[in-house]
Motif scaffolding. Structure first.
Motif, PDB file in Angstrom:
ATOM      1  N   MET A   1       0.816  -1.215   0.000  1.00 11.52           N
ATOM      2  CA  MET A   1       0.000   0.000   0.000  1.00 11.52           C
ATOM      3  C   MET A   1       0.850   1.265   0.000  1.00 11.52           C
ATOM      4  SD  MET A   1      -3.162  -0.404  -0.387  1.00 11.52           S
ATOM      5  CE  MET A   1      -3.660   1.241   0.053  1.00 11.52           C
ATOM      6  N   LEU A   2       2.048   1.179   0.593  1.00 10.89           N
ATOM      7  CA  LEU A   2       2.936   2.339   0.633  1.00 10.89           C
ATOM      8  C   LEU A   2       3.341   2.755  -0.778  1.00 10.89           C
ATOM      9  CD1 LEU A   2       4.527   4.394   2.263  1.00 10.89           C
ATOM     10  CD2 LEU A   2       6.403   2.724   2.406  1.00 10.89           C
ATOM     11  N   VAL A   3       3.649   1.763  -1.619  1.00 12.05           N
ATOM     12  CA  VAL A   3       4.018   2.053  -3.010  1.00 12.05           C
ATOM     13  C   VAL A   3       2.846   2.709  -3.732  1.00 12.05           C
ATOM     14  CG1 VAL A   3       4.637   1.031  -5.226  1.00 12.05           C
ATOM     15  CG2 VAL A   3       5.720   0.210  -3.129  1.00 12.05           C
ATOM     16  N   TYR A   4       1.642   2.174  -3.523  1.00 12.15           N
ATOM     17  CA  TYR A   4       0.457   2.753  -4.167  1.00 12.15           C
ATOM     18  C   TYR A   4       0.227   4.186  -3.690  1.00 12.15           C
ATOM     19  CZ  TYR A   4      -4.418   3.691  -5.245  1.00 12.15           C
ATOM     20  OH  TYR A   4      -5.579   4.267  -5.688  1.00 12.15           O
ATOM     21  N   LEU A   5       0.393   4.416  -2.386  1.00 10.67           N
ATOM     22  CA  LEU A   5       0.189   5.748  -1.835  1.00 10.67           C
ATOM     23  C   LEU A   5       1.148   6.753  -2.478  1.00 10.67           C
ATOM     24  CD1 LEU A   5      -1.010   7.750   0.199  1.00 10.67           C
ATOM     25  CD2 LEU A   5       0.660   6.918   1.881  1.00 10.67           C
ATOM     26  N   ILE A   6       2.417   6.377  -2.582  1.00 10.39           N
ATOM     27  CA  ILE A   6       3.419   7.272  -3.180  1.00 10.39           C
ATOM     28  C   ILE A   6       3.091   7.539  -4.646  1.00 10.39           C
ATOM     29  CG2 ILE A   6       5.848   7.495  -3.817  1.00 10.39           C
ATOM     30  CD1 ILE A   6       6.517   5.840  -1.314  1.00 10.39           C
ATOM     31  N   CYS A   7       2.777   6.465  -5.399  1.00 10.94           N
ATOM     32  CA  CYS A   7       2.448   6.612  -6.828  1.00 10.94           C
ATOM     33  C   CYS A   7       1.195   7.457  -7.020  1.00 10.94           C
ATOM     34  CB  CYS A   7       2.257   5.233  -7.467  1.00 10.94           C
ATOM     35  SG  CYS A   7       3.779   4.270  -7.635  1.00 10.94           S
ATOM     36  N   LEU A  28      -0.426   3.235 -13.959  1.00 14.03           N
ATOM     37  CA  LEU A  28      -0.322   1.946 -14.641  1.00 14.03           C
ATOM     38  C   LEU A  28       0.831   1.126 -14.074  1.00 14.03           C
ATOM     39  CD1 LEU A  28      -1.007   2.780 -18.406  1.00 14.03           C
ATOM     40  CD2 LEU A  28      -2.385   1.354 -16.895  1.00 14.03           C
ATOM     41  N   GLY A  29       1.955   1.794 -13.818  1.00  9.25           N
ATOM     42  CA  GLY A  29       3.087   1.101 -13.212  1.00  9.25           C
ATOM     43  C   GLY A  29       2.755   0.560 -11.842  1.00  9.25           C
ATOM     44  N   ALA A  30       2.019   1.352 -11.049  1.00  6.91           N
ATOM     45  CA  ALA A  30       1.610   0.897  -9.716  1.00  6.91           C
ATOM     46  C   ALA A  30       0.684  -0.306  -9.810  1.00  6.91           C
ATOM     47  CB  ALA A  30       0.913   2.042  -8.979  1.00  6.91           C
ATOM     48  N   ALA A  31      -0.258  -0.269 -10.774  1.00  2.00           N
ATOM     49  CA  ALA A  31      -1.193  -1.378 -10.942  1.00  2.00           C
ATOM     50  C   ALA A  31      -0.461  -2.670 -11.303  1.00  2.00           C
ATOM     51  CB  ALA A  31      -2.226  -1.039 -12.022  1.00  2.00           C
ATOM     52  N   LEU A  32       0.479  -2.578 -12.244  1.00  2.00           N
ATOM     53  CA  LEU A  32       1.250  -3.755 -12.647  1.00  2.00           C
ATOM     54  C   LEU A  32       2.100  -4.284 -11.496  1.00  2.00           C
ATOM     55  CD1 LEU A  32       2.402  -2.681 -16.228  1.00  2.00           C
ATOM     56  CD2 LEU A  32       0.775  -4.498 -15.656  1.00  2.00           C
ATOM     57  N   TYR A  35      -0.151  -6.045  -8.948  1.00  2.00           N
ATOM     58  CA  TYR A  35      -0.635  -7.331  -9.470  1.00  2.00           C
ATOM     59  C   TYR A  35       0.475  -8.378  -9.444  1.00  2.00           C
ATOM     60  CZ  TYR A  35      -2.046 -10.902 -12.787  1.00  2.00           C
ATOM     61  OH  TYR A  35      -2.317 -12.114 -13.390  1.00  2.00           O
ATOM     62  N   ILE A  36       1.660  -8.005  -9.934  1.00  2.00           N
ATOM     63  CA  ILE A  36       2.782  -8.942  -9.979  1.00  2.00           C
ATOM     64  C   ILE A  36       3.187  -9.377  -8.570  1.00  2.00           C
ATOM     65  CG2 ILE A  36       5.234  -9.150 -10.570  1.00  2.00           C
ATOM     66  CD1 ILE A  36       4.670  -7.340 -12.978  1.00  2.00           C
ATOM     67  N   LYS A  37       3.111  -8.456  -7.617  1.00  2.00           N
ATOM     68  CA  LYS A  37       3.466  -8.783  -6.238  1.00  2.00           C
ATOM     69  C   LYS A  37       2.546  -9.866  -5.684  1.00  2.00           C
ATOM     70  CE  LYS A  37       3.922  -6.804  -1.612  1.00  2.00           C
ATOM     71  NZ  LYS A  37       3.726  -5.600  -0.764  1.00  2.00           N
ATOM     72  N   ASP A  38       1.226  -9.712  -5.883  1.00  2.00           N
ATOM     73  CA  ASP A  38       0.285 -10.723  -5.401  1.00  2.00           C
ATOM     74  C   ASP A  38       0.445 -12.034  -6.159  1.00  2.00           C
ATOM     75  OD1 ASP A  38      -1.101  -9.720  -3.212  1.00  2.00           O
ATOM     76  OD2 ASP A  38      -2.492  -8.575  -4.438  1.00  2.00           O
ATOM     77  N   TYR A  39       0.732 -11.947  -7.449  1.00  2.00           N
ATOM     78  CA  TYR A  39       0.924 -13.163  -8.246  1.00  2.00           C
ATOM     79  C   TYR A  39       2.157 -13.945  -7.780  1.00  2.00           C
ATOM     80  CZ  TYR A  39       2.340 -16.145 -12.106  1.00  2.00           C
ATOM     81  OH  TYR A  39       2.747 -17.224 -12.852  1.00  2.00           O
ATOM     82  N   MET A  40       3.247 -13.240  -7.549  1.00  2.00           N
ATOM     83  CA  MET A  40       4.479 -13.906  -7.114  1.00  2.00           C
ATOM     84  C   MET A  40       4.335 -14.478  -5.711  1.00  2.00           C
ATOM     85  SD  MET A  40       7.431 -11.326  -8.588  1.00  2.00           S
ATOM     86  CE  MET A  40       8.736 -12.394  -7.987  1.00  2.00           C
ATOM     87  N   ARG A  41       3.526 -13.841  -4.885  1.00  3.76           N
ATOM     88  CA  ARG A  41       3.341 -14.320  -3.518  1.00  3.76           C
ATOM     89  C   ARG A  41       2.453 -15.548  -3.453  1.00  3.76           C
ATOM     90  NH1 ARG A  41      -0.351 -13.416   0.400  1.00  3.76           N
ATOM     91  NH2 ARG A  41      -1.467 -11.958  -0.949  1.00  3.76           N
ATOM     92  N   HIS A  47      -5.606 -13.976  -8.940  1.00  7.11           N
ATOM     93  CA  HIS A  47      -5.770 -13.578  -7.547  1.00  7.11           C
ATOM     94  C   HIS A  47      -6.693 -12.358  -7.481  1.00  7.11           C
ATOM     95  CE1 HIS A  47      -4.614 -11.791  -3.621  1.00  7.11           C
ATOM     96  NE2 HIS A  47      -4.455 -13.060  -3.271  1.00  7.11           N
ATOM     97  N   LEU A  48      -7.711 -12.429  -6.621  1.00  2.64           N
ATOM     98  CA  LEU A  48      -8.765 -11.414  -6.612  1.00  2.64           C
ATOM     99  C   LEU A  48      -8.217 -10.005  -6.368  1.00  2.64           C
ATOM    100  CD1 LEU A  48     -11.736 -10.608  -6.682  1.00  2.64           C
ATOM    101  CD2 LEU A  48     -11.884 -11.189  -4.253  1.00  2.64           C
ATOM    102  N   ARG A  49      -7.362  -9.874  -5.360  1.00  4.35           N
ATOM    103  CA  ARG A  49      -6.828  -8.546  -5.062  1.00  4.35           C
ATOM    104  C   ARG A  49      -5.924  -8.056  -6.186  1.00  4.35           C
ATOM    105  NH1 ARG A  49      -3.940  -7.896   0.562  1.00  4.35           N
ATOM    106  NH2 ARG A  49      -2.512  -9.390  -0.412  1.00  4.35           N
ATOM    107  N   GLY A  50      -5.129  -8.970  -6.750  1.00  2.00           N
ATOM    108  CA  GLY A  50      -4.263  -8.594  -7.861  1.00  2.00           C
ATOM    109  C   GLY A  50      -5.059  -8.114  -9.060  1.00  2.00           C
ATOM    110  N   LEU A  51      -6.157  -8.811  -9.353  1.00  2.00           N
ATOM    111  CA  LEU A  51      -6.999  -8.405 -10.480  1.00  2.00           C
ATOM    112  C   LEU A  51      -7.649  -7.052 -10.216  1.00  2.00           C
ATOM    113  CD1 LEU A  51      -8.780 -11.740 -11.474  1.00  2.00           C
ATOM    114  CD2 LEU A  51      -6.910 -10.576 -12.648  1.00  2.00           C
ATOM    115  N   PHE A  52      -8.058  -6.826  -8.968  1.00  3.81           N
ATOM    116  CA  PHE A  52      -8.665  -5.535  -8.626  1.00  3.81           C
ATOM    117  C   PHE A  52      -7.666  -4.411  -8.852  1.00  3.81           C
ATOM    118  CE2 PHE A  52      -9.422  -2.161  -5.504  1.00  3.81           C
ATOM    119  CZ  PHE A  52     -10.709  -1.791  -5.861  1.00  3.81           C
TER     120      PHE A  52
END
Length: 267
Positions: A1-7, A28-32, A35-41, A47-52
């Protein structure tokens, strides 16, 4: 969330300075990244949150480009509302994840078997009935809008921004509900196959085909590229979630079919 907040803050500042392209690219960079973070985890492609994150935050980024002359700068309340939507989704998702984190694979499989069994409320016949009702309601709403507004976007001439004007408040939501039908069709097909019958071409199969054709015709007649791609995308994600895989050949065929429709609607 910190990355999203900054972006998000950076994107807001850039948009405020009318640097729209960079503002959109940041989101767009934040969204990708999210998504990639949730996918790799989790290793889960859908993954629902990643898709959102991918579609909601990514959609914000695309909107920030201001590709249409009809678009204006977002109000401060809009920026705050979109940010809070992501924060609340993240919060609720985290709470529910922690609550159900103790469920074993056996528990999840038992729940899955119940909802995919013949005794389940989601049995094939009820899915088919749901598809029929949604298609009928969507078609009736579309016909009412066409009658009330006096034109169909696909066949209209001299009507600027035909799709934007093809709306009757409260009714149009029912019109676009047709995007759910292809996904339900996938559920029906997979459930039928799992009952040991394979994908038999019985009356139910052909009825599902007809309903799919009608449901996909409505976005075409509305000249809505978004609704068409959304219907196809939701069907693909539904298939992946139920089978755990998706053929690259099928993906290629889907793209080949969508490109001409997308270009025709654009013209």
């Amino acid at each position: 969330m910190l990355v999203y907040l900054i972006c998000y803050i950076v994107s807001f500042i850039l948009a405020w300075q009318h640097i729209y392209v960079l503002s959109g690219l940041v989101l767009l960079g934040a969204a990708l990244w999210l998504y990639i973070k949730d996918y790799m985890r989790t290793g889960n492609l859908i993954h629902l949150r990643g898709l959102f994150y991918l579609f909601f935050v990514g959609g914000q980024g695309i909107s920030c480009f201001k590709l249409s002359r009809l678009q204006t700068d977002w109000a401060l309340m809009t920026w705050i509302s979109l940010f809070l939507a992501v924060v609340f989704f993240w919060t609720v998702f985290e709470i529910l994840t922690r609550l159900f984190d103790g469920w074993s694979e056996k528990d999840m499989q038992s729940v899955y078997r119940f909802f995919s069994s013949g005794e389940s409320p989601l049995q094939a016949k009820r899915i088919l009935i749901s598809m029929s009702v949604i298609t009928a309601v969507s078609l009736l709403a579309f016909l009412f809008e066409a009658w009330r507004l006096g034109f169909v976007p696909m066949f209209s001439y001299g009507v600027p921004h035909a799709y934007s004007e093809f709306h009757i408040s409260g009714v149009h939501y029912f019109t676009v509900s047709c995007v759910l039908v292809p996904s339900l069709s996938v559920v029906y097909s997979v459930m039928t196959a799992r009952r040991g019958r394979g994908l038999t071409r019985d009356r139910g199969f052909w009825l599902a085909v007809v309903l799919d054709v009608v449901a996909l015709s409505i976005p075409l007649l509305c000249v809505s590229r978004f609704q068409l791609i959304l219907a196809a995308g939701m069907a693909v994600f539904t298939y992946i979630s139920m089978t755990g895989s998706f053929s690259l050949i099928h993906a290629g065929i889907l793209i080949v079919l969508l490109i001409p429709a997308y270009l025709i609607l654009t013209v």
